[in-house]
Structure formats: C-alpha cells, structure tokens
Design an enzyme around this catalytic site. Structure first.
Site, mmCIF file in Angstrom:
data_model
loop_
_atom_site.group_PDB
_atom_site.id
_atom_site.type_symbol
_atom_site.label_atom_id
_atom_site.label_comp_id
_atom_site.label_asym_id
_atom_site.label_seq_id
_atom_site.Cartn_x
_atom_site.Cartn_y
_atom_site.Cartn_z
ATOM 1 N N TYR A 33 0.837 -1.202 0.000
ATOM 2 C CA TYR A 33 0.000 0.000 0.000
ATOM 3 C C TYR A 33 0.869 1.248 0.000
ATOM 4 C CZ TYR A 33 0.896 0.881 4.990
ATOM 5 O OH TYR A 33 1.494 1.159 6.189
ATOM 6 N N ARG A 52 8.428 4.347 -4.395
ATOM 7 C CA ARG A 52 8.422 3.364 -3.304
ATOM 8 C C ARG A 52 7.410 2.259 -3.592
ATOM 9 N NH1 ARG A 52 7.345 5.226 2.798
ATOM 10 N NH2 ARG A 52 5.268 5.581 1.945
ATOM 11 N N ARG A 100 -7.744 -20.028 -2.828
ATOM 12 C CA ARG A 100 -6.715 -19.923 -1.794
ATOM 13 C C ARG A 100 -5.686 -21.039 -1.891
ATOM 14 N NH1 ARG A 100 -5.058 -21.322 3.163
ATOM 15 N NH2 ARG A 100 -4.285 -19.651 4.502
ATOM 16 N N HIS A 102 -1.077 -21.140 -1.342
ATOM 17 C CA HIS A 102 0.042 -20.246 -1.049
ATOM 18 C C HIS A 102 0.868 -19.791 -2.261
ATOM 19 C CE1 HIS A 102 -1.080 -21.400 2.956
ATOM 20 N NE2 HIS A 102 -0.121 -20.675 3.510
ATOM 21 N N LYS A 147 6.564 -1.926 1.966
ATOM 22 C CA LYS A 147 5.357 -1.352 2.575
ATOM 23 C C LYS A 147 4.193 -2.327 2.382
ATOM 24 C CE LYS A 147 3.128 3.146 3.140
ATOM 25 N NZ LYS A 147 3.152 3.187 4.590
ATOM 26 N N GLU A 180 11.990 2.045 14.490
ATOM 27 C CA GLU A 180 11.109 3.118 14.010
ATOM 28 C C GLU A 180 9.826 3.059 14.810
ATOM 29 O OE1 GLU A 180 9.824 2.331 9.921
ATOM 30 O OE2 GLU A 180 9.891 0.179 10.341
ATOM 31 N N LEU A 205 11.131 1.030 7.325
ATOM 32 C CA LEU A 205 10.555 1.526 6.078
ATOM 33 C C LEU A 205 11.257 2.830 5.701
ATOM 34 C CD1 LEU A 205 8.190 1.065 4.018
ATOM 35 C CD2 LEU A 205 7.003 2.860 5.283
HETATM 36 N N1 PMP Z 1 7.542 3.524 9.246
HETATM 37 C C1 PMP Z 1 6.411 2.802 9.160
HETATM 38 C C2 PMP Z 1 6.377 1.421 9.749
HETATM 39 C C3 PMP Z 1 5.274 3.343 8.534
HETATM 40 O O1 PMP Z 1 4.139 2.625 8.431
HETATM 41 C C4 PMP Z 1 5.325 4.665 8.033
HETATM 42 C C5 PMP Z 1 4.107 5.276 7.408
HETATM 43 N N2 PMP Z 1 3.932 4.827 6.121
HETATM 44 C C6 PMP Z 1 6.529 5.379 8.138
HETATM 45 C C7 PMP Z 1 7.614 4.770 8.752
HETATM 46 C C8 PMP Z 1 6.653 6.773 7.598
HETATM 47 O O2 PMP Z 1 6.659 6.751 6.197
HETATM 48 P P1 PMP Z 1 6.122 7.981 5.341
HETATM 49 O O3 PMP Z 1 6.932 9.166 5.742
HETATM 50 O O4 PMP Z 1 6.375 7.560 3.935
HETATM 51 O O5 PMP Z 1 4.678 8.132 5.658
#
Ligand code: PMP
Length: 288
Positions: A33, A52, A100, A102, A147, A180, A205
């Site tokens: 996403y 991304r 369904r 895998h 993501k 993070e 991310l």
């Molecule tokens: N880390 C994670 C785990 C996230 O879900 C997000 C939000 N997408 C971010 C960092 C921040 O990313 P962004 O600045 O692209 O929103």
C-alpha cells in the site's frame, strides 16, 4: 458529500465498495500500500510515493496494476470525485483474486483499490504540542523496507501505546536500538544540534517524509547522522521527533512516561516542522 472509492477499474460508492473474498490481500495480506498527503490541492512527494510503491511491488514480484500515466490519472480522479484538497489518498495493490493456495497464482491480474478522504492539516509550526511514545519489542519480519499491508505487529504496538495514553509506539530491537515507530520514522537531536535517524536497510521503512526532511536539513545546513540510537540515548537527548505522511513532523516529549528535553517540542524540531510546512505549501504535483 458521498465518498467514492476506486475498485478494480470502477468508481463506486465508498459504502458499497467490495472486493472478492478470495482476494489474496484479504486472505494472505499478499499486497502493498501507499498513503500520500494532499496539501492545498498538491500531492506531496507524488514521485517518491510512486517510486516506493514500484519498489515494494518489485520486492514481492508483483507488477504495477496499470502503467504509470493512467495510474496518476486514477489518483487524481479519485481525489477529484471526493473533492479532496487537504487530505490523504490510500492506494492498495494485492496480488489479485485466486482460489486460496500459497504459491503465486498464474495469470492473475493485481487488484487495485484507492480511497481518499479529507484531513485538516496543521497550519503552522507552533501548533505542535508534542507526543508521547511507548516502547515495544520489535517482533516484525525482516523485510520492513517493503510497505506490505501485513501490519499486525504495527497495530498491536499502536494499540499498546494508545492504552498507555501514548500517541505512538517505538519499536526496539534485540540490542536496545530503536528501529522506528509503528507508522512513523524515529529521530533524535544530539547535543550538537545534529539530527540522528536510523540508516536505511531492511530494518525500517524508507519513509518519504524522512527523505524530504533529510533533503530540507541538507539544504538548510542542519547536520545529519544516519545511525541507530538506543532508548537511553533518546531519553538523554535534548530533542526527539517523529515523521510520517500524516503526522508530518511531531516533537516527542516523553518516552515511557519519562520527559524528553524540557517536555516541549525543541527548536530543531520546530524549525524542521516549519521548513516542512513551507515545502508542502510550495511544492508537490498539482492536481489541476
Ligand atoms: N515507518 C512505518 C512502519 C510506517 O508505516 C510509516 C508510514 N507509512 C513510516 C515509517 C513513515 O513513512 P512515510 O513518511 O512515507 O509516511
């Protein structure tokens, strides 16, 4: 005003939008996403989000659901139909619909869903009261650079934080280093005014806001160090903050109930927030 969703080639009333029960996103979280902010009619960092998204798809060996130009048009049309000038667009691509099983199904088209909604964004740098974070063990998989829509550890972490009256959860790895936030990137300011954030690899991310903040810092001679930091270091730091598409830049004023700095968003955080808001006002891709 009624909301409209884009679902696999059709614009439908949001409340009636449906996907198949054998969509692999629904059954396996087999998808990715993106979320982009719309600020005064501009899609902020549209190219970065698209890049991304392509990267996430590539890592899962999935194709773009449609070529880039029509894709950008569908984003704009979804925003137009929802009359969003300040808000967000949510984009989700799953591997598609198939009985369904895998392994990847053969000859299945990726499924694409977009929704948009209005959000009242902050007006200025000084309206940030700062946020509390709660630390949690990072129990996620080792491809956090993708993501993926598989967000169970993230929602459990956020819920735990909210139950502790904290705005965000900070994931901490086995060595005591902050990776993070559950939906944000984590930063501190050191005692020399340098901003510190974890280096990009599979542990976090690559936030689009993170990249823009680094660019703004470089342009404004704010020194940057990309390395991991511990919770203890953050507690001793003069400032900490978080970044994301929907939180922009927010000061962190407490970690697990202990105060950071003087308990208010600090000067470097406020300066970066002002720079970021200026950037949003003046850039991005026009919707018109
Ligand atoms: N880390 C994670 C785990 C996230 O879900 C997000 C939000 N997408 C971010 C960092 C921040 O990313 P962004 O600045 O692209 O929103």
């Amino acid at each position: 005003m009624s909301r409209i969703a884009y679902v696999n080639g059709r614009y439908v009333a949001h409340g009636e939008a449906q996907i198949h029960i054998e969509d692999r996103g629904y059954q396996f979280a087999d998808g990715i996403y993106e979320v982009a902010a719309i600020f005064r009619g501009q899609i902020i960092d549209e190219d970065g989000h698209l890049e991304r998204m392509k990267r996430s798809l590539g890592e899962l060996r999935m194709d773009m659901p449609m070529p880039e130009e029509p894709f950008r048009l569908v984003c704009r049309e979804t925003l137009r139909r929802n009359r969003v000038r300040d808000g967000i667009i949510y984009i989700q691509v799953s591997r598609g619909v198939s009985p369904r099983d895998h392994p990847f199904p053969k000859d299945v088209k990726p499924a694409l869903v977009m929704t948009a909604r209005a959000v009242a964004w902050p007006e200025n740098a000084d309206d940030d009261k700062g946020a509390e974070v709660a630390t949690v063990a990072d129990i996620r998989w080792l491809r956090r650079d993708v993501k993926s829509i598989s967000l169970l550890p993230n929602i459990l972490a956020k819920q735990e934080a909210r139950e502790k009256s904290a705005y965000e959860a900070w994931f901490v790895d086995g060595d005591g280093f902050v990776t993070e936030g559950s939906s944000t990137n984590a930063w501190i300011v050191d005692d020399q005014g340098r901003i510190v954030t974890r280096q990009l690899d599979n542990n976090i991310l690559g936030g689009i806001t993170r990249a823009t903040v680094l660019k703004l810092a470089r342009e404004n001679s704010i020194e940057i160090i990309e390395r991991a930091f511990t919770v203890e270091e953050a507690l001793a730091a003069p400032e900490a903050f978080l970044t994301s598409t929907t939180s922009f830049i927010k000061g962190i004023v407490g970690i697990d109930g202990a105060e950071v700095g003087d308990g208010k968003p600090g000067p470097v955080t406020r300066r970066l927030r002002a720079l970021y808001l200026d950037y949003c006002r003046g850039s991005g891709s026009n919707l018109a």
